[in-house]
Motif scaffolding. Structure first.
Motif, PDB file in Angstrom:
ATOM      1  N   ALA A  74     -31.105 -30.938  20.327  1.00 51.19           N
ATOM      2  CA  ALA A  74     -30.542 -31.275  19.013  1.00 51.19           C
ATOM      3  C   ALA A  74     -30.174 -32.751  18.954  1.00 51.19           C
ATOM      4  CB  ALA A  74     -29.320 -30.419  18.734  1.00 51.19           C
ATOM      5  N   LEU A  87     -29.067 -25.799  21.944  1.00 51.76           N
ATOM      6  CA  LEU A  87     -28.939 -27.160  21.402  1.00 51.76           C
ATOM      7  C   LEU A  87     -29.452 -28.220  22.370  1.00 51.76           C
ATOM      8  CD1 LEU A  87     -25.314 -26.714  20.011  1.00 51.76           C
ATOM      9  CD2 LEU A  87     -27.450 -26.514  18.722  1.00 51.76           C
ATOM     10  N   TYR A 145     -26.015 -31.746  15.096  1.00 51.36           N
ATOM     11  CA  TYR A 145     -26.672 -33.032  15.280  1.00 51.36           C
ATOM     12  C   TYR A 145     -26.551 -33.610  16.687  1.00 51.36           C
ATOM     13  CZ  TYR A 145     -26.561 -32.857  10.175  1.00 51.36           C
ATOM     14  OH  TYR A 145     -26.714 -32.474   8.862  1.00 51.36           O
ATOM     15  N   PRO A 191     -32.037 -32.001  14.002  1.00 58.39           N
ATOM     16  CA  PRO A 191     -30.917 -31.086  14.202  1.00 58.39           C
ATOM     17  C   PRO A 191     -31.387 -29.663  14.492  1.00 58.39           C
ATOM     18  CG  PRO A 191     -31.189 -31.583  11.867  1.00 58.39           C
ATOM     19  CD  PRO A 191     -32.143 -32.471  12.595  1.00 58.39           C
ATOM     20  N   ALA A 192     -30.505 -28.939  15.190  1.00 57.65           N
ATOM     21  CA  ALA A 192     -30.754 -27.520  15.433  1.00 57.65           C
ATOM     22  C   ALA A 192     -30.084 -26.708  14.339  1.00 57.65           C
ATOM     23  CB  ALA A 192     -30.207 -27.120  16.800  1.00 57.65           C
ATOM     24  N   SER A 227     -26.352 -32.609  21.237  1.00 56.68           N
ATOM     25  CA  SER A 227     -26.569 -31.645  22.311  1.00 56.68           C
ATOM     26  C   SER A 227     -25.361 -31.668  23.232  1.00 56.68           C
ATOM     27  CB  SER A 227     -27.841 -32.003  23.084  1.00 56.68           C
ATOM     28  OG  SER A 227     -28.045 -31.118  24.166  1.00 56.68           O
ATOM     29  N   SER A 279     -26.351 -27.069  10.431  1.00 57.49           N
ATOM     30  CA  SER A 279     -27.152 -27.982  11.253  1.00 57.49           C
ATOM     31  C   SER A 279     -26.241 -28.635  12.281  1.00 57.49           C
ATOM     32  CB  SER A 279     -27.809 -29.068  10.388  1.00 57.49           C
ATOM     33  OG  SER A 279     -28.709 -28.482   9.464  1.00 57.49           O
TER      34      SER A 279
END
Length: 423
Positions: free
Chosen positions: A67, A64, A137, A72-73, A139, A135
């Motif tokens: 992210a 992440l 959002y 997103p990741a 990090s 998802s």
């Protein structure tokens, strides 16, 4: 023997002859409001394992690193772990495990992201089944939302020290350590004797010249408030023999302290100091305090005796200043100072020059405390006006040597109570 001594000298003399009592072991809840009889050393880490501080997803921060809300990741949910359970597989790159607060951190995870920072918290809700994509959002930092072993308490740490009062929060800590029974100082057994031919018991009719035995009940209540066990021995009439009988009864009850009221001044029927002188050791019987100047202290066959004045307010003040610290020390407390604040005096007051504990009412306005003694009239501050203790929530302490304080002075007040309206 009749020399007027200072409050500090009198209190030091009393406490010199008072020692903490022996310990006893009680169930954890029965330890509430008692003083701890030993240091508590933790035998384990609290928490004992790394666990989640949030409801969310256990993740690998390396997945992440970039992210964000705009980018997103995507991670695959490979399982769920509730509190009290263990994950059945590790978190590998590109995966996440749904986790509840308090659940152990799965192997491979090094952070937890909150539901609020994932698509689970966004409409339309995603189906929550193994294999779902979520998802993320943000990090997270390494270790974010993880409570690590020993973060609260470490193995071998002295968690609680001997002599502290066990409050509900200490009960909680002891329970977290698995303590079922706790060592506490036993409660002081305090004999209460009221003296005087003028006293009648509560259920008896009042005849001319008689008054109710209020001191016995006020003193017994104060003993209970400060952690002691009152042993009420009733009224001792104004004869040496009757008082000696009450003291003998107390000794048979193996009391740790005698508290008497009245019989300690200079009248013809003031027996307490005479019995003390004859039966034990007399240390002093006059203190430079107002109210409460006639205050006796000595030992009866090794048992401390505090002789309070007979006037009810004087007895109450003397109890707070002298008997309270003695009971607290016996019960194992390592401190007995009353909480105090500086307050602005509303009206001028005059004083005799002795240290004066005036009944006072404290209130708070903004950031300042204000205090009133409701005037210096004897009907307000007289040592027999027990009802004044009802409206008072503090003692205004006028230092010895001070004979006048103008309105607006900054004065020290010792709080008897902390009602909500002055917090």
């Amino acid at each position: 023997m009749s020399q007027l001594i200072s409050v500090e000298t009198a209190l030091a003399n009393i406490l010199e002859h008072i020692q903490p009592l022996s310990t006893e072991t009680v169930t954890l809840l029965d330890g509430l409001d008692r003083f701890l009889g030993e240091d508590i050393i933790s035998g384990s880490d609290i928490p004992p394992f790394a666990n989640s501080a949030m409801d969310g997803y256990a993740v690998r921060t390396s997945d992440l690193a970039t992210a964000s809300r705009d980018s997103p990741a995507q991670l695959q949910m490979i399982g769920q772990v509730p509190a009290g359970a263990m994950a059945d597989q590790p978190v590998r790159s590109g995966t996440a495990i749904r986790i509840m607060t308090g659940a152990p951190i799965p192997v491979g995870a090094d952070a937890v992201v909150r539901f609020e920072d994932t698509s689970e918290n966004q409409p339309p809700d995603l189906p929550l089944h193994t294999g779902s994509l979520i998802s993320v959002y943000n990090s997270p930092c390494l270790g974010e939302n993880i409570r690590f072993p020993g973060e609260d308490i470490r193995r071998g740490q002295t968690v609680l020290s001997k002599g502290i009062m066990i409050r509900p929060q200490e009960i909680g800590v002891l329970a977290s350590l698995g303590v079922e029974r706790v060592s506490v100082i036993r409660r002081p057994r305090v004999a209460i004797i009221a003296t005087g031919d003028e006293l009648v018991e509560l259920g008896e009719p009042l005849s001319p010249g008689k008054i109710r035995n209020s001191n016995e009940f006020a003193n017994a209540a104060l003993v209970k408030r400060y952690g002691g066990e009152p042993i009420c021995l009733g009224i001792a009439r104004d004869t040496v023999i009757d008082l000696q009988r009450k003291i003998e009864k107390g000794l048979r009850h193996k009391v740790d302290l005698f508290i008497t009221s009245a019989g300690v001044s200079v009248g013809d029927y003031d027996m307490v100091k005479n019995v003390l002188a004859a039966e034990g050791e007399m240390h002093f019987w006059q203190v430079a305090i107002k109210p409460g100047k006639p205050l006796a202290f000595g030992l009866v066959r090794g048992v401390p005796l505090i002789g309070l004045p007979g006037n009810p307010v004087a007895a109450f003040v003397a109890f707070e200043v002298f008997a309270r610290p003695a009971i607290l020390k016996m019960a194992g407390s390592v401190t007995w100072r009353k909480p105090s604040v500086m307050a602005v005096l509303q009206e001028p007051i005059e004083n005799s020059g002795r240290r004066h504990y005036m009944r006072a009412l404290v209130r708070r306005e903004g950031e300042a405390y204000w205090v009133t003694t409701r005037g210096t009239d004897v009907t307000v501050q007289g040592s027999g006006i027990l009802s004044s203790m009802v409206w008072a929530n503090a003692f205004l302490v006028v230092p010895e040597g001070t004979t006048y304080l103008p309105a607006g002075s900054q004065v020290r007040v010792e709080m008897l109570d902390w009602p909500e309206y002055i917090i």
